[in-house]
Write a protein that holds these residues in place. Structure first.
Motif, PDB file in Angstrom:
ATOM      1  N   MET A  46       0.823  -1.187   0.000  1.00  0.00           N
ATOM      2  CA  MET A  46       0.000   0.000   0.000  1.00  0.00           C
ATOM      3  C   MET A  46       0.869   1.252   0.000  1.00  0.00           C
ATOM      4  N   LYS A  47       2.011   1.193   0.770  1.00  0.00           N
ATOM      5  CA  LYS A  47       2.893   2.332   0.828  1.00  0.00           C
ATOM      6  C   LYS A  47       3.487   2.641  -0.550  1.00  0.00           C
ATOM      7  N   LYS A  48       3.842   1.599  -1.293  1.00  0.00           N
ATOM      8  CA  LYS A  48       4.419   1.791  -2.620  1.00  0.00           C
ATOM      9  C   LYS A  48       3.397   2.437  -3.561  1.00  0.00           C
ATOM     10  N   ALA A  49       2.148   2.011  -3.469  1.00  0.00           N
ATOM     11  CA  ALA A  49       1.099   2.589  -4.314  1.00  0.00           C
ATOM     12  C   ALA A  49       0.888   4.056  -3.965  1.00  0.00           C
ATOM     13  N   PHE A  50       0.915   4.372  -2.647  1.00  0.00           N
ATOM     14  CA  PHE A  50       0.759   5.770  -2.224  1.00  0.00           C
ATOM     15  C   PHE A  50       1.924   6.625  -2.714  1.00  0.00           C
TER      16      PHE A  50
END
Length: 143
Positions: free
Chosen positions: A1-5
């Motif tokens: 999720m952090k990478k997508a953000f």
């Protein structure tokens, strides 16, 4: 999720910082100049002269036929426009007729030129004919 953000934040940052153009206005003043020449020409007025020219115009823009030699240095007003910034076809034909009159008579200029303009308009095709009549002008001297 952090990478997508991080990817979305980076994409937004790149899209928001695109190319920028600046326009800086500079105040300007019109240049108004006058050129005066205190010259006087001695012109001998001779016999009557005339010249004739015509051109075909397709779609109000494409000129074909007609002459390829023109008198220069004189503004010839016309009633119609050539469209798309093209040279006014009436003035171009007037210029060609004036050239023929001056060239055939050996004149330096036409004194009191009178133009007879004839237009045959067939919607898609137009024929413009011009006859110029005037007197032969020969410059004797310029002081």
């Amino acid at each position: 999720m952090k990478k997508a953000f991080k990817f979305i934040a980076l994409s937004t940052l790149i899209a928001a910082s695109g190319c920028t153009s600046y326009n800086i206005s500079q105040p300007a003043a019109p240049i108004d100049s006058q050129v005066k020449a205190d010259l006087k020409a001695d012109v001998a007025v001779g016999e009557a002269i005339s010249g004739q020219s015509s051109v075909n115009i397709l779609f109000g823009v494409l000129k074909f036929g007609g002459d390829n030699q023109f008198a220069d240095g004189v503004t010839y007003g016309g009633d119609t426009g050539g469209g798309l910034g093209m040279l006014d076809p009436v003035s171009a034909v007037k210029s060609a007729a004036a050239y023929k009159a001056v060239k055939a008579s050996g004149a330096d200029l036409i004194v009191a030129p009178r133009y007879e303009v004839s237009e045959e308009n067939y919607f898609v095709f137009k024929k413009v004919s011009v006859t110029v009549k005037g007197n032969k002008g020969s410059i004797r001297s310029i002081q």
